[in-house]
Design an enzyme around this catalytic site. Structure first.
Site, short mmCIF file in Angstrom:
data_model
loop_
_atom_site.label_atom_id
_atom_site.label_comp_id
_atom_site.label_asym_id
_atom_site.label_seq_id
_atom_site.Cartn_x
_atom_site.Cartn_y
_atom_site.Cartn_z
N HIS A 106 160.02 -16.28 -4.41
CA HIS A 106 158.76 -16.98 -5.26
C HIS A 106 159.40 -18.22 -5.90
O HIS A 106 160.48 -18.16 -6.73
CB HIS A 106 158.09 -16.23 -5.99
CG HIS A 106 158.80 -15.52 -7.12
ND1 HIS A 106 158.60 -15.98 -8.44
CD2 HIS A 106 159.39 -14.14 -7.46
CE1 HIS A 106 159.53 -15.24 -9.30
NE2 HIS A 106 159.56 -14.20 -8.74
N ASP A 153 157.38 -19.92 -8.44
CA ASP A 153 156.79 -20.04 -9.67
C ASP A 153 157.76 -19.06 -10.69
O ASP A 153 158.75 -18.41 -10.32
CB ASP A 153 155.54 -19.37 -9.76
CG ASP A 153 155.35 -17.90 -9.72
OD1 ASP A 153 156.00 -17.40 -8.68
OD2 ASP A 153 154.91 -17.19 -10.80
N GLU A 198 153.97 -15.24 -8.41
CA GLU A 198 154.43 -13.70 -8.52
C GLU A 198 154.33 -13.59 -10.10
O GLU A 198 153.82 -12.40 -10.26
CB GLU A 198 155.53 -13.68 -8.00
CG GLU A 198 156.19 -12.35 -7.92
CD GLU A 198 156.53 -11.66 -9.04
OE1 GLU A 198 156.69 -10.29 -9.16
OE2 GLU A 198 157.12 -12.28 -10.02
ZN LIG Z 1 160.67 -12.55 -9.75
#
Ligand SMILES: [Zn+2]
Length: 451
Positions: free
Chosen positions: A90, A92, A156
């Site tokens: 991820h 983010d 996430e």
């Molecule tokens: Zn993570």
């Protein structure tokens, strides 16, 4: 190709990986758009998509997920009849918290004492770079031997479930024979570890009412039923004397058979004060990975400063219950509420509101994919064997994937070893771990393709 040449290639690619991770860390891609501009996350998504395109991925898509964030998808075709592996990371990140408390700025990758500091270096922008390094090394060694689906999530850390909902609505998109979730980490730097169990969780608000309004504690205290005292009684009933969690009817989890967590190490990692005992019973690994654990994470009652001499009419707590594999979070929530109701003293009225829930996850560790990972890890970390660990927290996407694709093996690995201090101030990644884990992923894909 022997493991040595994969390792040599990855080593030679590290300077470029550092440059790329520096670029990616510079995006303030916190998926919380009231505080961090959406444009930062969108720019990070574009960066990931462009990188995938340059790597030869096809079908690249920036997916608008139902929570208003974007996940990036790409497909890299392998040889005919090769299996398909999903690689997950991820882009983010957690908010930086107190930026002034960072030794160096959170969104500037900075090398210090042999580590690379910056928000997301380990969790999980580094995870994306790890996957890239692995694929590049394989290409240099003659080609990527599997079909690769890459998914890089955009929210996430916020737990808003965008990719989970999207995957449910588009079940073919992420379908794969095996999934490598690059968002976990080794138990210790240098000790290759797969996370095979995640506890689920339930969040329950418990409100206690006893009076129509607050009363003067001098005039009424002693006979008037105190809602705060009732709440304290209820919360206390959730623990035995040794601090173990006791929810009526909830079984105590299962024995833990993976890696052990020595008590002294745990005391040090958890920074337990001298003379203060650990709570619970059984091994430390059991207590944190395979047994339920209740934590009162908030209480609404008058703060000390400004408190008046009053008997409280109402009080409220937010109770978290971690639910180990083998138990069902929905059932655990019911038992927790029933327990609180049954232990309310003095006929106090108890109301509940469930504010969150996730199921636990337990991997099937006897598959060919796990055997391929064990071989890859022992080659990437000479002298070490693959360890099985648990994680006390949840990764809800794992449950979604496990439910959508019950036949698929899910392997949780990554860069978040304890020194990485993910989610905290001064997060960092060990470049040595990045290198070794990239070698691990590359060798895993080779071994897995060979069957
Ligand atoms: Zn993570």
């Amino acid at each position: 190709m022997p493991p040595n040449s994969i390792a040599e290639t990855v080593a030679s690619l590290m300077p470029r990986a550092k440059e790329e991770l520096t670029e990616l860390v510079a995006f303030r891609s916190v998926a919380e758009f009231t505080t961090f501009p959406r444009s930062e996350s969108e720019a990070a998504a574009t960066w990931v998509a462009t990188t995938l395109r340059n790597e030869g991925f096809r079908d690249i898509a920036v997916l608008d997920t139902p929570d208003g964030t974007q996940s990036v998808y790409g497909f890299l075709p392998g040889p005919q009849d090769a299996p398909t592996v999903l690689l997950y990371a991820h882009y983010d990140v957690q908010p930086p918290l107190d930026e002034a408390a960072w030794t160096t700025p959170p969104f500037e990758l900075t090398e210090r004492d042999g580590r690379w500091y910056g928000r997301g270096t380990a969790d999980c922008k580094g995870g994306f770079i790890m996957h890239l390094l692995a694929l590049r090394a394989l290409r240099a060694a003659g080609g990527v031997p599997v079909n690769v689906k890459m998914i890089v999530e955009g929210s996430e850390e916020q737990g808003t479930g965008g990719l989970e909902r999207y995957a449910e609505q588009h079940p073919e998109l992420l379908r794969a024979d095996t999934m490598v979730i690059g968002d976990a980490g080794n138990f210790r730097a240098g000790l290759p570890t797969v996370t095979v169990s995640l506890r689920g969780m339930t969040l329950l608000r418990v409100r206690v009412d006893t009076l129509e309004g607050n009363l003067h504690s001098g005039q009424f205290g002693g006979a008037a039923p105190d809602a705060l005292a009732a709440l304290v009684r209820i919360l206390d009933s959730l623990r035995a004397d040794d601090g173990s969690t006791t929810v009526d009817g909830l079984v105590d989890g299962v024995a833990w058979e993976g890696l052990q967590y020595p008590e002294e190490d745990f005391r040090r990692d958890a920074k337990v004060l001298d003379g203060v005992a650990l709570i619970g019973s059984g091994t430390v690994a059991e207590r944190i990975w395979s047994r339920p654990a209740v934590t009162v994470i908030g209480i609404d009652c008058p703060p000390v400063v400004g408190a008046t001499p009053s008997v409280q009419a109402s009080a409220r707590a937010l109770v978290s219950l971690r639910v180990p594999p083998g138990l069902d979070s929905t059932e655990a929530t019911k038992l927790l509420a029933a327990h609180c109701e049954a232990h309310a003293p003095w006929g106090a009225r108890v109301h509940f509101e469930q504010t969150g829930q996730g199921q636990p996850f337990g991997a099937h560790t006897t598959s060919p994919a796990y055997a391929a990972m064990a071989r890859a890890m022992s080659e990437a970390y000479p002298g070490q064997e693959m360890q099985y660990a648990g994680q006390g927290g949840s990764i809800p996407l794992c449950n979604t994937l496990a439910q959508l694709y019950p036949e698929t093996d899910i392997l949780l690995i990554g860069l978040s070893e304890p020194e990485a201090r993910i989610h905290a101030v001064d997060e960092s990644v060990s470049p040595q771990e990045l290198e070794s884990m990239a070698v691990t992923v590359a060798l895993f894909l080779q071994h897995y393709a060979q069957g």
